[in-house]
Design a protein around this motif. Structure first.
Motif, mmCIF file in Angstrom:
data_model
loop_
_atom_site.group_PDB
_atom_site.id
_atom_site.type_symbol
_atom_site.label_atom_id
_atom_site.label_comp_id
_atom_site.label_asym_id
_atom_site.label_seq_id
_atom_site.Cartn_x
_atom_site.Cartn_y
_atom_site.Cartn_z
ATOM 1 N N PHE A 84 0.828 -1.208 0.000
ATOM 2 C CA PHE A 84 0.000 0.000 0.000
ATOM 3 C C PHE A 84 0.861 1.257 0.000
ATOM 4 C CE2 PHE A 84 0.532 -1.330 4.402
ATOM 5 C CZ PHE A 84 0.875 -0.161 5.062
ATOM 6 N N ASN A 85 0.257 2.347 -0.468
ATOM 7 C CA ASN A 85 0.955 3.615 -0.650
ATOM 8 C C ASN A 85 0.961 4.467 0.620
ATOM 9 O OD1 ASN A 85 1.387 2.881 -3.301
ATOM 10 N ND2 ASN A 85 -0.246 4.167 -4.134
ATOM 11 N N SER A 86 1.731 5.547 0.563
ATOM 12 C CA SER A 86 1.961 6.373 1.752
ATOM 13 C C SER A 86 0.730 7.130 2.217
ATOM 14 C CB SER A 86 3.094 7.368 1.484
ATOM 15 O OG SER A 86 2.722 8.292 0.476
ATOM 16 N N GLN A 87 -0.257 7.340 1.331
ATOM 17 C CA GLN A 87 -1.451 8.064 1.764
ATOM 18 C C GLN A 87 -2.178 7.336 2.891
ATOM 19 O OE1 GLN A 87 -3.553 7.097 -2.184
ATOM 20 N NE2 GLN A 87 -5.262 7.576 -0.827
ATOM 21 N N TRP A 88 -1.887 6.034 3.060
ATOM 22 C CA TRP A 88 -2.559 5.235 4.085
ATOM 23 C C TRP A 88 -1.731 5.094 5.358
ATOM 24 C CZ3 TRP A 88 -7.197 5.098 2.305
ATOM 25 C CH2 TRP A 88 -7.428 4.961 0.935
ATOM 26 N N HIS A 89 -0.513 5.667 5.371
ATOM 27 C CA HIS A 89 0.298 5.560 6.577
ATOM 28 C C HIS A 89 -0.409 6.266 7.732
ATOM 29 C CE1 HIS A 89 4.464 4.906 4.437
ATOM 30 N NE2 HIS A 89 3.509 4.120 3.967
ATOM 31 N N GLY A 90 -0.345 5.645 8.898
ATOM 32 C CA GLY A 90 -0.964 6.265 10.062
ATOM 33 C C GLY A 90 -1.818 5.267 10.826
ATOM 34 N N ARG A 91 -2.561 5.772 11.787
ATOM 35 C CA ARG A 91 -3.282 4.905 12.724
ATOM 36 C C ARG A 91 -4.488 4.203 12.114
ATOM 37 N NH1 ARG A 91 -0.258 3.130 16.734
ATOM 38 N NH2 ARG A 91 0.937 4.821 17.676
ATOM 39 N N SER A 96 10.071 11.273 5.149
ATOM 40 C CA SER A 96 9.759 12.689 5.351
ATOM 41 C C SER A 96 8.367 12.883 5.941
ATOM 42 C CB SER A 96 9.874 13.455 4.034
ATOM 43 O OG SER A 96 8.914 12.996 3.099
ATOM 44 N N LYS A 97 7.496 11.914 5.741
ATOM 45 C CA LYS A 97 6.144 11.997 6.300
ATOM 46 C C LYS A 97 6.097 11.520 7.745
ATOM 47 C CE LYS A 97 3.699 11.776 1.932
ATOM 48 N NZ LYS A 97 2.556 11.220 1.178
ATOM 49 N N GLY A 98 7.086 10.717 8.147
ATOM 50 C CA GLY A 98 7.221 10.318 9.541
ATOM 51 C C GLY A 98 6.110 9.450 10.091
ATOM 52 N N ARG A 99 5.475 8.623 9.251
ATOM 53 C CA ARG A 99 4.328 7.852 9.732
ATOM 54 C C ARG A 99 4.452 6.351 9.466
ATOM 55 N NH1 ARG A 99 -0.892 10.492 7.317
ATOM 56 N NH2 ARG A 99 -1.909 9.385 9.021
ATOM 57 N N PHE A 100 5.614 5.891 9.007
ATOM 58 C CA PHE A 100 5.701 4.465 8.680
ATOM 59 C C PHE A 100 5.699 3.579 9.920
ATOM 60 C CE2 PHE A 100 10.311 5.660 8.491
ATOM 61 C CZ PHE A 100 10.836 4.758 9.414
ATOM 62 N N VAL A 101 6.140 4.098 11.051
ATOM 63 C CA VAL A 101 6.073 3.303 12.280
ATOM 64 C C VAL A 101 4.617 3.035 12.646
ATOM 65 C CG1 VAL A 101 6.575 3.254 14.751
ATOM 66 C CG2 VAL A 101 8.318 4.053 13.146
ATOM 67 N N GLU A 102 3.780 4.073 12.563
ATOM 68 C CA GLU A 102 2.358 3.896 12.853
ATOM 69 C C GLU A 102 1.733 2.910 11.863
ATOM 70 O OE1 GLU A 102 0.340 7.624 12.913
ATOM 71 O OE2 GLU A 102 1.664 8.490 14.425
ATOM 72 N N ALA A 103 2.163 2.978 10.600
ATOM 73 C CA ALA A 103 1.628 2.047 9.601
ATOM 74 C C ALA A 103 1.975 0.612 9.972
ATOM 75 C CB ALA A 103 2.182 2.392 8.218
#
Length: 283
Positions: free
Chosen positions: A85-92, A122-129
């Motif tokens: 999946f793409n970065s637009q879905w990174h997050g909780r 740079s978006k800093g959300r891959f850990v949450e993903a």
């Protein structure tokens, strides 16, 4: 190679990225195929014996891949299906949405392997993903989670959050071996999946380090390189729509390269980095 080691090498056709999750070492890559070409290639590959299919949201072919699976008539439980999946879905909450969209496009209720396609630091959300992927795995919606194109620095960020990555899909071929990346994977028990395992230009396929073993074993140069990949303990995901090449790509488990032959291919590494820098590129 000793008789015992050769026997073990010949018998190893799968790996286990997580307890109870068995992944075939050779999978069908589907980028950049779309539409009818992708559908036909997937159905043909399954008929030729493939049990591992690899796709991604960004390939724009999940619907076509799903149609190829249905056309093949294979039971879902007999197939290992990977998507990303793409970065637009990174997050909780986004990963759960990405899962729902992917399964609808593919026509399946679950995924065997779901990957963060690029870290996009740079978006800093891959850990949450990754944390949400772990939740999906805990609920049985996906059998295993993993990442793609993650450098050791990105993997360390996951570790700092208490996440042990089962699998990382990265570019590996004889000229682009990423030894530091592979060493990190070995040290931390991360299974490596190699995309573009035969390279793009394929120039090394004519190198004596490859053509010599090909002649000695009665195999094609591409088969020798795929054998080098799987004998090194990696999953390899070559793309092919051609039925003959598909069958050849699967036919790499009836022989083993000698230690000298393996070392000869290892020596082809140019030190070149991956084609795309995952600190800068991503989607």
């Amino acid at each position: 190679m000793s008789e015992a080691l050769e026997s073990e090498a010949l018998e190893s056709t799968t790996a286990e990225p997580a307890p109870g999750v068995v992944i075939p070492l050779i999978g069908l890559g589907t980028w950049p195929m779309t539409g009818g070409e992708a559908t036909d290639a997937v159905a043909r590959a399954i008929a030729n014996g493939y049990r591992h299919i690899d796709t991604a949201e960004n390939y724009g072919n999940e619907e076509a891949v799903g149609e190829g699976i249905r056309r093949s008539g294979i039971a879902r439980g007999d197939l290992f299906l990977t998507t990303k999946f793409n970065s637009q879905w990174h997050g909780r909450t986004g990963v759960r949405e990405a899962f729902g969209a992917a399964t609808r496009r593919l026509g399946t209720e679950y995924l065997d392997l779901f990957l963060v396609h690029w870290p996009n630091p740079s978006k800093g959300r891959f850990v949450e993903a990754a944390e949400e992927l772990l939740e999906l795995a805990g609920e049985g919606l996906i059998r295993c989670w993993g990442v793609s194109n993650f450098k050791p620095a990105h993997l360390r960020e996951l570790q700092a959050a208490g996440l042990e990555t089962p699998l990382n899909q990265v570019q590996i071929d004889p000229e682009t071996q990423q030894p530091e990346q592979l060493a990190f994977h070995r040290e931390h028990g991360i299974l490596t999946a190699a995309y573009s395992p035969l390279g793009r230009s394929g120039g090394f396929l004519s190198d004596p380090a490859v053509t010599g073993p090909a002649g000695a074993h009665g195999k094609t140069p591409a088969q020798v390189v795929l054998r080098w990949q799987v004998q090194s303990g990696r999953v390899a995901i070559p793309k092919s729509a051609d039925g003959r090449r598909q069958r050849e790509n699967l036919d790499v488990f009836g022989f083993a390269l000698t230690e000298a032959e393996m070392a000869g291919i290892d020596a082809l590494d140019t030190g070149a980095p991956p084609r795309l820098d995952s600190d800068q590129f991503g989607h």
